[in-house]
Design an enzyme around this catalytic site. Structure first.
Site: not given
Ligand SMILES: *Cc1c(COP(=O)(O)O)cnc(C)c1O
Length: 421
Positions: A275, A375, A314, A318, A278, A346
């Site tokens: 998954e 993001y 960001r 972060y 980023r 501001c």
């Molecule tokens: C945010 C998230 C991702 C993606 O993370 P990346 O750092 O953007 O690759 C994948 N799986 C789950 C469950 C997430 O919460």
């Protein structure tokens, strides 16, 4: 690698000069490259070649339907974390059987919509959620395919706000309790166990924490199979980091990540899901902004730009670094000077960079924040009554606005005034 390069003295997105898009849509705006999105997807897909797999893009990173459609047409599935994302993915043409539903607090309404519309699997994160999903599935006369997200208690060694795999984080079920929860799931008529899920955090720059987690998942697979569960799919989450600076030591490549997956899990014969968010979208997008004023302060120069923390949060949220480059290519050997680059909001937190060395810049100049594709737009707000900035997608020598800038009236007229006023 990305497709935002200088050509003929000007920053281009693929074959289109960024200044041409700025003239057409106004600043600030987000700009994405189709070629970069597809390249990053292909890197993951190729890294898992030879293994039954599906790359499910974590669309919370950048969820515009044009981006989803671009990736889906290349074969990507989607990882969604809300019913809004589910419906957005469906609207972009992604079939339900290529969508996995993650997230720690799915409501019964969300479960119902996904079950009725079609879903590849739910990644379940707690026993109460399992009970709720079972009840919803039974009420619909359906069976919900699930994995259980296990929390392996490994340190992802990333920013605290994006670490998710330690026992103190809210995510998943402690891996030590997994057998018990799988046994519970196995007894439910509305639930079908299909595999195991793990996701330990984001912006990881080292393979070791992944490998540690995946070894535990491999062990758990054998244990659960011995208990009689049909574990046939492993969802390994996202989280592989990207280089935000060119000088930094580069994070591992998808190819190395894929090789590690095959090494640690290949012998199990499971279908592999990953998954990534980023790494697919991050370097495929930039935010383009214009210098409004150059303000000389006590011993420092402020570049006040028209983008702000509400557009790209960001750095404020972060402490993130974004490379900032002028859209007009600086002449070779030009002397750089330090600037504080700030937005008009501001808050002192509305600071993109302090004492950043850049070639001389003046009011009216265009700059680009690199690595802003993930993001970025999705975390924007209208703070300070600043309308959400547009998104633009480039493909070769073409570009299209994929989300227009709302007018001030559109923004203001969303409020409704009670009758007593
Ligand atoms: C945010 C998230 C991702 C993606 O993370 P990346 O750092 O953007 O690759 C994948 N799986 C789950 C469950 C997430 O919460």
């Amino acid at each position: 690698m990305d497709h935002f390069l200088y050509k003929d003295g000007a920053l281009h997105a693929e074959d289109v000069p960024v200044s041409e898009i700025a003239a057409a849509v106004g600043t600030p705006f987000y700009l994405y490259s189709t070629a970069t999105l597809l390249r990053h997807y292909a890197l993951f897909d190729e890294a898992l070649e030879g293994t039954d797999h599906l790359v499910c893009y974590a669309m919370k990173a950048a969820g515009n339907q044009a981006i989803l459609k671009t990736l889906a047409q290349a074969g990507a599935g989607m990882d969604v974390v809300s019913v809004g994302e589910y419906l957005r993915a469906r609207a972009a043409g992604v079939p339900g059987d290529k969508i996995v539903f993650s997230g720690v607090g799915k409501t019964t309404e969300e479960m119902r919509t996904a079950l009725e519309g079609g879903i590849r699997q739910f990644n379940v994160e707690s026993e109460p959620e399992l009970e709720a999903l079972n009840a919803v599935a039974l009420s619909l006369g359906k069976v919900a395919p699930i994995t259980i997200r296990v929390n392996p208690d490994v340190d992802a060694r990333t920013h605290a706000k994006i670490a998710t795999g330690k026992s103190e984080n809210k995510f998943g079920i402690p891996i030590a309790r997994a057998r018990e929860v799988y046994a519970l799931a196995g007894r439910m008529q509305g639930i079908e166990i299909v595999g195991i899920d793990v996701h330990i955090g984001s912006q990881l720059t080292d393979l070791a924490p992944f490998e540690q987690a995946y070894r535990l998942v491999a062990e758990l697979t054998e244990t659960l199979r011995a208990d009689g569960h049909d574990i046939r799919r492993l969802d390994l989450g996202g989280g592989l980091g990207i280089p935000y600076t060119r000088s930094n030591q580069a994070p591992p490549l998808p190819l190395e990540y894929g090789a590690m997956i095959k090494r640690t899990l290949g012998h199990l014969g499971c279908e592999i899901e990953i998954e990534p968010g980023r790494l697919i979208a991050g370097n495929a997008g930039i935010m383009v902004s214009r210098v409004i004023y150059l303000k000389s302060g006590e011993g420092r120069d402020f570049l006040i730009v028209d983008g702000a923390m509400n557009d790209l949060i960001r750095p404020a949220m972060y402490d993130a670094h974004h490379d900032i480059v002028p859209v007009l290519e600086p002449e070779a050997g030009v002397e750089q000077r330090p600037y504080d680059i700030v937005g008009p909001v501001c808050e002192s937190g509305d600071t993109f960079a302090r004492q950043r060395d850049l070639p001389p810049l003046a009011a009216g100049d265009l700059i680009a924040f690199r690595s802003a594709g993930a993001y970025g737009a999705v975390m924007a707000s209208e703070y300070n009554a600043r309308p959400l900035i547009p998104e633009v997608l480039v493909k070769g020598d073409q570009f299209a606005v994929i989300r227009p800038r709302p007018t001030f009236d559109e923004m203001i007229n969303r409020d409704t005034i009670p009758g007593w006023l």
